[in-house]
Design a protein around this motif. Structure first.
Motif, PDB file in Angstrom:
ATOM      1  N   TYR A 145      34.923  35.585  73.798  1.00 43.29           N
ATOM      2  CA  TYR A 145      34.432  36.955  74.001  1.00 43.29           C
ATOM      3  C   TYR A 145      33.199  36.831  74.885  1.00 43.29           C
ATOM      4  O   TYR A 145      32.236  36.158  74.515  1.00 43.29           O
ATOM      5  CB  TYR A 145      34.100  37.507  72.611  1.00 43.29           C
ATOM      6  CG  TYR A 145      32.972  38.498  72.458  1.00 43.29           C
ATOM      7  CD1 TYR A 145      32.875  39.625  73.277  1.00 43.29           C
ATOM      8  CD2 TYR A 145      32.030  38.335  71.434  1.00 43.29           C
ATOM      9  CE1 TYR A 145      31.853  40.558  73.077  1.00 43.29           C
ATOM     10  CE2 TYR A 145      31.009  39.262  71.229  1.00 43.29           C
ATOM     11  CZ  TYR A 145      30.923  40.364  72.058  1.00 43.29           C
ATOM     12  OH  TYR A 145      29.922  41.270  71.856  1.00 43.29           O
ATOM     13  N   HIS A 148      25.968  38.401  77.331  1.00 44.87           N
ATOM     14  CA  HIS A 148      27.015  39.431  77.496  1.00 44.87           C
ATOM     15  C   HIS A 148      26.580  40.437  78.569  1.00 44.87           C
ATOM     16  O   HIS A 148      27.372  40.878  79.384  1.00 44.87           O
ATOM     17  CB  HIS A 148      27.220  40.205  76.194  1.00 44.87           C
ATOM     18  CG  HIS A 148      27.861  39.406  75.097  1.00 44.87           C
ATOM     19  ND1 HIS A 148      29.082  38.797  75.234  1.00 44.87           N
ATOM     20  CD2 HIS A 148      27.449  39.116  73.838  1.00 44.87           C
ATOM     21  CE1 HIS A 148      29.392  38.176  74.098  1.00 44.87           C
ATOM     22  NE2 HIS A 148      28.413  38.347  73.244  1.00 44.87           N
ATOM     23  N   SER A 186      23.121  35.249  73.064  1.00 42.69           N
ATOM     24  CA  SER A 186      24.458  35.715  73.460  1.00 42.69           C
ATOM     25  C   SER A 186      24.377  37.159  73.930  1.00 42.69           C
ATOM     26  O   SER A 186      25.057  37.542  74.888  1.00 42.69           O
ATOM     27  CB  SER A 186      25.434  35.645  72.287  1.00 42.69           C
ATOM     28  OG  SER A 186      25.510  34.352  71.792  1.00 42.69           O
ATOM     29  N   SER A 198      31.353  38.726  67.173  1.00 45.12           N
ATOM     30  CA  SER A 198      32.316  37.719  66.746  1.00 45.12           C
ATOM     31  C   SER A 198      32.490  37.684  65.218  1.00 45.12           C
ATOM     32  O   SER A 198      33.430  37.057  64.726  1.00 45.12           O
ATOM     33  CB  SER A 198      31.894  36.334  67.261  1.00 45.12           C
ATOM     34  OG  SER A 198      30.567  36.064  66.883  1.00 45.12           O
ATOM     35  N   ARG A 255      17.988  43.670  62.024  1.00 42.82           N
ATOM     36  CA  ARG A 255      19.439  43.629  62.225  1.00 42.82           C
ATOM     37  C   ARG A 255      20.181  43.816  60.894  1.00 42.82           C
ATOM     38  O   ARG A 255      21.191  44.514  60.823  1.00 42.82           O
ATOM     39  CB  ARG A 255      19.794  42.252  62.807  1.00 42.82           C
ATOM     40  CG  ARG A 255      20.704  42.333  64.009  1.00 42.82           C
ATOM     41  CD  ARG A 255      20.880  40.983  64.617  1.00 42.82           C
ATOM     42  NE  ARG A 255      22.267  40.833  65.059  1.00 42.82           N
ATOM     43  CZ  ARG A 255      22.756  39.727  65.600  1.00 42.82           C
ATOM     44  NH1 ARG A 255      22.003  38.663  65.729  1.00 42.82           N
ATOM     45  NH2 ARG A 255      24.008  39.671  65.981  1.00 42.82           N
ATOM     46  N   SER A 298      25.582  33.994  62.848  1.00 46.72           N
ATOM     47  CA  SER A 298      25.646  35.447  62.726  1.00 46.72           C
ATOM     48  C   SER A 298      27.074  35.914  62.414  1.00 46.72           C
ATOM     49  O   SER A 298      27.251  36.937  61.767  1.00 46.72           O
ATOM     50  CB  SER A 298      25.111  36.133  63.983  1.00 46.72           C
ATOM     51  OG  SER A 298      25.780  35.650  65.101  1.00 46.72           O
ATOM     52  N   SER A 302      27.597  41.869  64.381  1.00 49.16           N
ATOM     53  CA  SER A 302      27.657  40.817  65.407  1.00 49.16           C
ATOM     54  C   SER A 302      29.106  40.777  65.865  1.00 49.16           C
ATOM     55  O   SER A 302      30.014  40.630  65.027  1.00 49.16           O
ATOM     56  CB  SER A 302      27.263  39.475  64.787  1.00 49.16           C
ATOM     57  OG  SER A 302      27.677  38.427  65.631  1.00 49.16           O
ATOM     58  N   MET A 360      34.400  30.374  81.019  1.00 52.14           N
ATOM     59  CA  MET A 360      33.295  31.205  80.524  1.00 52.14           C
ATOM     60  C   MET A 360      31.946  30.664  80.992  1.00 52.14           C
ATOM     61  O   MET A 360      31.066  31.422  81.401  1.00 52.14           O
ATOM     62  CB  MET A 360      33.298  31.278  79.000  1.00 52.14           C
ATOM     63  CG  MET A 360      32.254  32.252  78.478  1.00 52.14           C
ATOM     64  SD  MET A 360      31.798  32.012  76.750  1.00 52.14           S
ATOM     65  CE  MET A 360      30.433  30.875  76.877  1.00 52.14           C
ATOM     66  N   ASP A 398      30.804  27.007  72.821  1.00 53.21           N
ATOM     67  CA  ASP A 398      30.420  28.423  72.770  1.00 53.21           C
ATOM     68  C   ASP A 398      29.099  28.603  73.523  1.00 53.21           C
ATOM     69  O   ASP A 398      28.730  27.754  74.327  1.00 53.21           O
ATOM     70  CB  ASP A 398      30.335  28.894  71.309  1.00 53.21           C
ATOM     71  CG  ASP A 398      31.712  29.340  70.781  1.00 53.21           C
ATOM     72  OD1 ASP A 398      32.634  29.523  71.601  1.00 53.21           O
ATOM     73  OD2 ASP A 398      31.859  29.505  69.559  1.00 53.21           O
ATOM     74  N   ALA A 399      28.382  29.681  73.238  1.00 54.35           N
ATOM     75  CA  ALA A 399      27.139  29.923  73.982  1.00 54.35           C
ATOM     76  C   ALA A 399      26.035  29.044  73.400  1.00 54.35           C
ATOM     77  O   ALA A 399      25.184  29.491  72.639  1.00 54.35           O
ATOM     78  CB  ALA A 399      26.772  31.390  73.896  1.00 54.35           C
ATOM     79  N   ALA A 429      35.513  30.150  68.899  1.00 54.98           N
ATOM     80  CA  ALA A 429      36.386  30.873  69.831  1.00 54.98           C
ATOM     81  C   ALA A 429      37.221  29.903  70.653  1.00 54.98           C
ATOM     82  O   ALA A 429      36.679  28.986  71.284  1.00 54.98           O
ATOM     83  CB  ALA A 429      35.538  31.747  70.743  1.00 54.98           C
ATOM     84  N   ALA A 478      27.424  29.589  65.531  1.00 54.14           N
ATOM     85  CA  ALA A 478      26.825  30.923  65.420  1.00 54.14           C
ATOM     86  C   ALA A 478      26.871  31.390  63.975  1.00 54.14           C
ATOM     87  O   ALA A 478      27.924  31.745  63.455  1.00 54.14           O
ATOM     88  CB  ALA A 478      27.575  31.895  66.312  1.00 54.14           C
ATOM     89  N   ARG A 506      35.868  38.438  63.606  1.00 52.63           N
ATOM     90  CA  ARG A 506      36.925  37.421  63.548  1.00 52.63           C
ATOM     91  C   ARG A 506      36.788  36.533  62.319  1.00 52.63           C
ATOM     92  O   ARG A 506      37.689  35.736  62.036  1.00 52.63           O
ATOM     93  CB  ARG A 506      36.911  36.563  64.827  1.00 52.63           C
ATOM     94  CG  ARG A 506      37.291  37.322  66.108  1.00 52.63           C
ATOM     95  CD  ARG A 506      37.440  36.343  67.270  1.00 52.63           C
ATOM     96  NE  ARG A 506      36.309  35.444  67.304  1.00 52.63           N
ATOM     97  CZ  ARG A 506      35.547  35.199  68.372  1.00 52.63           C
ATOM     98  NH1 ARG A 506      35.821  35.778  69.533  1.00 52.63           N
ATOM     99  NH2 ARG A 506      34.538  34.370  68.296  1.00 52.63           N
TER     100      ARG A 506
HETATM  101  C1  DP6 Z   1      30.213  32.435  73.454  1.00 53.88           C
HETATM  102  O1  DP6 Z   1      27.571  38.240  70.429  1.00 53.88           O
HETATM  103  O2  DP6 Z   1      29.223  37.338  68.739  1.00 53.88           O
HETATM  104  O3  DP6 Z   1      30.377  32.399  71.109  1.00 53.88           O
HETATM  105  O4  DP6 Z   1      25.809  37.191  67.725  1.00 53.88           O
HETATM  106  O5  DP6 Z   1      25.101  35.056  68.898  1.00 53.88           O
HETATM  107  O6  DP6 Z   1      26.998  35.040  67.273  1.00 53.88           O
HETATM  108  P1  DP6 Z   1      26.192  35.822  68.238  1.00 53.88           P
HETATM  109  O7  DP6 Z   1      27.196  36.006  69.407  1.00 53.88           O
HETATM  110  P2  DP6 Z   1      28.265  37.066  69.813  1.00 53.88           P
HETATM  111  O8  DP6 Z   1      28.985  36.273  71.015  1.00 53.88           O
HETATM  112  C2  DP6 Z   1      29.675  35.093  70.845  1.00 53.88           C
HETATM  113  C3  DP6 Z   1      29.937  34.511  72.184  1.00 53.88           C
HETATM  114  C4  DP6 Z   1      30.676  33.191  72.226  1.00 53.88           C
HETATM  115  C5  DP6 Z   1      32.162  33.371  72.369  1.00 53.88           C
HETATM  116  C6  DP6 Z   1      32.892  33.886  71.170  1.00 53.88           C
HETATM  117  O9  DP6 Z   1      32.485  33.633  70.016  1.00 53.88           O
HETATM  118  O10 DP6 Z   1      33.937  34.509  71.392  1.00 53.88           O
END
Ligand code: DP6
Length: 340
Positions: A18, A195, A191, A141, A72, A107, A139, A241, A288-289, A14, A105, A144
């Motif tokens: 998000y 959120h 994450s 993200s 999941r 996921s 998930s 963030m 990211d997170a 990202a 990530a 994208r």
């Molecule tokens: C900080 O809820 O998509 O990366 O399911 O753990 O992949 P996972 O995360 P998700 O949130 C992503 C949060 C982020 C910012 C981003 O990817 O936009």
């Protein structure tokens, strides 16, 4: 039925994050975000629906999935079964070519690849937008990772209007993205919990106010291939963030005064990046997170960046992956499966 479909997808990084959901059950975000697919990492997933099979079988990186990871995937298969009007259980095999500890990530690539493989195996032909909407429910993200290159996730106002769409193809800009693996421990706060906590930060509303302008600056810098404007906006956005995460809390974790994804090594690299820039090496970071750091650089700086990284990273050669903007989710193969 009996069509075994294999699909692959890249995770994404990202550039505008998000953070926070408007609707948690559907992963509809509060804000729009923008990302780039990472070519150096991929998830490859095969799915076949098998008439008569009693339960879904899910293997991830060679191990039978259990617990929340299994549930999941099954919930996602249920979404596909509902769309296709079928009831058969599936065999799912998913492999990542990057270490789970890379702090990328998985996921996002996992649910993008699963959405395409499962929907095709169920006989559906979803277009890119429908596929992105489906992946988002697995998930956030992941929506994208469906289109290629640079992708904006339009927050939208409901299920049908919240999806990822391409801003520019991978060929638009051969940007280098170096993912530095600093710490192999998993993060303590997911994450999903992050959120949920976002709203408790006194800085969350302030961040939301700045985001439309940030998104516009990043989009324009991207389209104009203006590296400095992109890097500055992306770096400030990441810090914004993390200021929210560090000042948000969760009632269910009273021991947590704030969510600190950064580790000491993360902070050390942030300081190093700023020092390198002062010396003329144009590199920008985003996080990211998690604790690992992604560095944006152009080709003329790559050799110098790798030399500098070798000085600061522990161990011979350090640990990092070098990506370019990657393509969107794709079919690897589709084969009729012989009846057993
Ligand atoms: C900080 O809820 O998509 O990366 O399911 O753990 O992949 P996972 O995360 P998700 O949130 C992503 C949060 C982020 C910012 C981003 O990817 O936009």
């Amino acid at each position: 039925m009996n069509l075994r479909v294999t699909a692959a997808a890249h995770p994404n990084l990202a550039l505008v994050k998000y953070w926070g959901n408007a609707d948690e059950s559907l992963n509809i975000p509060v804000n729009s975000s923008l990302s780039v697919n990472l070519s150096a990492a991929r998830t490859t997933t095969s799915v076949v629906f098998v008439p008569g099979q009693r339960r879904d079988e899910v293997t991830i990186d060679g191990h039978a999935a259990r617990g929340e990871a299994y549930d999941r995937v099954v919930r996602h298969l249920d979404r596909v079964r509902r769309l296709a009007g079928i009831n058969h259980r599936a065999v799912v095999e998913s492999d990542n070519d990057f270490p789970a500890s890379a702090g990328i990530a998985s996921s996002a690539s996992a649910f993008a690849a699963l959405s395409l493989a499962a929907s095709k195996a169920a006989g559906l032909s979803l277009d890119e937008r429908q596929l992105s909407i489906l992946a988002r429910k697995g998930s956030g993200s992941a929506c994208r990772s469906v289109p290629g290159g640079f992708v904006e996730w339009v927050a939208g106002s409901g299920d049908d209007s919240s999806y990822g769409r391409q801003v520019a193809p991978p060929s638009h800009w051969d940007l280098g993205i170096t993912t530095v693996i600093l710490d192999e421990r998993p993060k303590v706060v997911s994450s999903a919990e992050g959120h949920r906590a976002a709203r408790t930060s006194p800085f969350y509303q302030a961040r939301l106010k700045t985001l439309p302008q940030t998104l516009e600056v990043v989009r324009q810098a991207l389209l104009a291939r203006d590296f400095r404007a992109l890097g500055q906006a992306v770096e400030r956005e990441a810090v914004s963030m993390h200021v929210v995460t560090m000042t948000s809390y969760l009632e269910e974790h009273p021991w947590l005064s704030g969510i600190y994804y950064w580790q000491p090594e993360t902070c050390a690299l942030i300081h190093a990046v700023q020092a390198w820039r002062r010396q003329g090496l144009e590199v920008y970071f985003t996080i990211d997170a998690g604790h690992n750091v992604h560095l944006l650089c152009q080709d003329e700086c790559r050799a110098e960046l790798e030399w500098q990284l070798d000085q600061v990273l522990p161990g011979p050669g350090g640990k990092y992956l070098v990506s370019r903007p990657g393509r969107g989710v794709w079919i690897v193969e589709a084969q009729e499966r012989k009846a057993p």
